[in-house]
Design an enzyme around this catalytic site. Structure first.
Site, mmCIF file in Angstrom:
data_model
loop_
_atom_site.group_PDB
_atom_site.id
_atom_site.type_symbol
_atom_site.label_atom_id
_atom_site.label_comp_id
_atom_site.label_asym_id
_atom_site.label_seq_id
_atom_site.Cartn_x
_atom_site.Cartn_y
_atom_site.Cartn_z
ATOM 1 C CB SER A 121 -0.946 -0.048 1.209
ATOM 2 O OG SER A 121 -2.002 0.879 1.075
ATOM 3 C CG HIS B 281 -5.178 -2.740 -0.609
ATOM 4 N ND1 HIS B 281 -4.235 -2.395 -1.552
ATOM 5 C CD2 HIS B 281 -4.854 -2.035 0.520
ATOM 6 C CE1 HIS B 281 -3.380 -1.523 -1.034
ATOM 7 N NE2 HIS B 281 -3.729 -1.289 0.226
ATOM 8 C CG ASP C 193 -5.216 -3.344 -4.678
ATOM 9 O OD1 ASP C 193 -5.951 -2.506 -4.131
ATOM 10 O OD2 ASP C 193 -4.070 -3.619 -4.275
#
Length: 612
Positions: A134, A323, A195
């Protein structure tokens, strides 16, 4: 991972365990207040050090100013931390997400022992892997870029940056600069098909800011219940992604439609672009690999398109779950589908033949339409077109004209004159022929510069040793003639000094010399504007004018002293050629001017020892 082409084969590692471990470390639940980074020394890989960067679920760490939150990566009030992240000739500095940059500078470079640990790992000859999930992926990217630009490293064992679900971090200059420096292979990005995080910065901040707060709270708690804003958030991001991808595709196809320019005047498009090697995870253990950044941008959009509006709620929920799905995805990876030969791609979803069928099957797994395939092929063709542009440059003619001007320099020397003095007088047939050579070369190089200004040449063009060297020869040989021509025709009276006037943006000096000078300075890591050996005559001409008045010398004395130091350095280093005896002879314009300077200055000057 087993069988076929492995991830390790693609990135040049001995085994896939490095990637698996990077993923395991990156996906750990780094709850706040997390350390700026974590150093892990893997038991199974004692020679590999993993620098892991935790992410953040605070909106302030993702967004700064609006609409897209970008800023120049090098702050104007500080020495550049990333000097290579620019286009050289155009001198266009890369832009980066401001919030990401501030977090990196303050929490990693500014408030930890990160620099010392990284440099020690390199000194100890460890394989360095920067990794993050991330927003931590963006920190890993900036850490790797800082390392590449500021630390010496063994090019046989370069650092590796591995990210998972990382947001886009910088603009197109990132990709341009990394390919020029040959650093692009060091950056590996894994992206799940749906994602949303790798796509979210394709949307303007105001359009997603409110919903994104709910999304981040969901990420922080990993709640079973998806936020009700998820469908609207997904739709907004992908609508903007469609605009970015469509505009980029039209540019790739050289679409002459003026509507494109009109649209961008009214609709702000995200500046963020991908770079490096992308692994698109299809969900079936066979990731698709792309290195072409223009193709990656298209795939970021087309691989996550909806087949129908009815899918919106389900895909929006999937986009959040994926994610956090990287570790499970890597565990089941088998063969890798490398799209290095993307030109074999078929428009149709029913392609046959071994290579085409494999690629076609992988793209079907990503749900790519005929339009998507056309956009990928356009990206490939765009790279080929840039290569054809470079191949079309008549290097033989450049070499021929340069060789003739080198002969002209020898002829001038037999006349006991520098080529500058001879061309300034212009009273010989040899001078006329040299002027023809000068104009021929100017025409060719101006075409090269125009292509560079429009990024129509390969990204590594300005970093190629042959072109840096050819540009140096051209500039040192031809620019003195341009300066001589400028002052012979008194163009300074109308357009000002050749090197420009302080405070005025316009400079008469042609870009063909500015660009080639920047190439050399970048290649040799010299300070900007430090290799002015090809245009010092312009400084001589200007100082001749300024010192002609009674008190003129005192006003420009620092410039005179600097010029003397520079000439002495360039003569000793042979940057001015080997004909210093005619450059510094009694009849030279340079020497004649210098003799008009105050006696005390000449007596104290070391320049006096250079004159013949």
């Amino acid at each position: 991972m087993a069988g076929g082409t492995r991830v390790a084969d693609i990135i040049g590692m001995r085994d896939d365990q490095v990637i698996n471990k990077a993923c395991s470390f990156a996906m750990k639940d780094h709850k706040p207040p997390a350390k700026p980074y974590i150093l892990e020394k893997s038991r199974g890989s004692p020679d590999t050090y993993f620098f892991i960067f935790p992410g953040s679920w605070l909106v302030s760490d993702w967004f700064a100013q609006k609409p897209f939150g970008e800023t120049k990566i090098n702050r104007p009030d500080n020495p550049p931390k990333f000097p290579s992240l620019r286009s050289i000739g155009n001198d266009e500095v890369a832009t980066v997400n401001d919030a990401f940059l501030r977090r990196f500078e303050e929490k990693i470079l500014g408030a930890s022992d990160f620099k010392e640990k990284v440099q020690k790992a390199e000194t100890d000859k460890k394989q360095i892997v920067f990794t993050g999930h991330s927003l931590g992926g963006s920190m890993a990217i900036l850490a790797t870029l800082w390392f590449l630009d500021n630390c010496k490293f063994d090019k046989t064992s370069p650092p590796l940056c591995v990210t998972f679900g990382s947001p886009l971090t910088g603009n197109r200059i990132f990709s341009h600069a990394l390919r020029r420096e040959k650093w692009a292979p060091y950056f590996i990005h894994f992206v799940m098909r749906y994602d949303i995080v790798p796509r979210l910065l394709l949307a303007p901040i105001p359009s997603i800011e409110k919903e994104f707060e709910s999304i981040l709270r969901f990420f922080a708690t990993k709640s079973v219940n998806k936020p009700e804003e998820a469908p609207d958030f997904y739709r907004t991001v992908m609508t903007n992604a469609a605009s970015v991808a469509s505009h980029a595709a039209c540019n790739l196809m050289a679409n002459p439609n003026l509507l494109l320019e009109t649209v961008t005047n009214f609709t702000a498009l995200s500046p963020y672009k991908p770079f490096g090697t992308y692994f698109f995870c299809t969900g079936n253990g066979k990731p698709v690999v792309l290195r072409n950044s223009d193709a990656v941008l298209q795939l970021l959009f087309y691989s996550s398109q909806l087949n129908s509006e009815a899918e919106l709620h389900e895909i929006a929920r999937t986009s959040l779950d994926q994610h956090f799905g990287y570790e499970n995805e890597l565990k089941k990876m088998q063969d890798v589908v490398d799209l290095k030969k993307l030109e074999t791609l078929s428009y149709s979803a029913e392609a046959t033949g071994s290579d085409s069928a494999t690629i076609n099957s992988a793209l079907n797994d990503l749900g790519l339409s005929t339009r998507a395939r056309l956009c990928l092929l356009a990206a490939v063709e765009f790279e080929k077109r840039k290569q054809r542009n470079m191949d079309s440059i008549d290097t033989k003619k450049i070499q021929k004209e340069i060789t003739e001007l080198e002969s002209y320099r020898v002829i001038c020397k037999t006349r006991l004159m520098s080529c500058y003095d001879a061309f300034r007088l212009h009273n010989s047939p040899h001078d006329f022929k040299a002027n023809v050579n000068r104009l021929e070369l100017a025409s060719i190089w101006d075409e090269i510069i125009e292509m560079l200004k429009r990024y129509q040449l390969p990204d590594d063009f300005e970093g190629q040793k042959d072109w840096v060297e050819l540009g140096k020869r051209f500039r040192r040989l031809v620019e003195p003639l341009d300066v001589a021509n400028y002052y012979r025709h008194s163009k300074d009276e109308e357009s000002g000094p050749y090197l420009g006037t302080p405070g005025k943006p316009r400079k008469p000096r042609p870009k063909r010399y500015i660009y080639t000078q920047r190439w050399l300075e970048h290649a040799q890591k010299l300070p900007a504007e430090s290799s002015g050996e090809s245009h010092f005559w312009a400084e001589v001409e200007e100082l001749r004018t300024k010192t002609s008045s009674p008190d003129g010398f005192e006003q420009v004395k620092p410039r005179v002293l600097q010029l003397e130091r520079n000439i002495q350095k360039w003569v000793n280093g042979e940057e001015l050629g080997k004909d210093k005896d005619v450059l510094l002879c009694q009849e030279s314009i340079l020497v004649k001017w210098w003799k008009t300077l105050p006696d005390q200055h000449k007596k104290d000057s070391a320049f006096n020892n250079l004159i013949y």
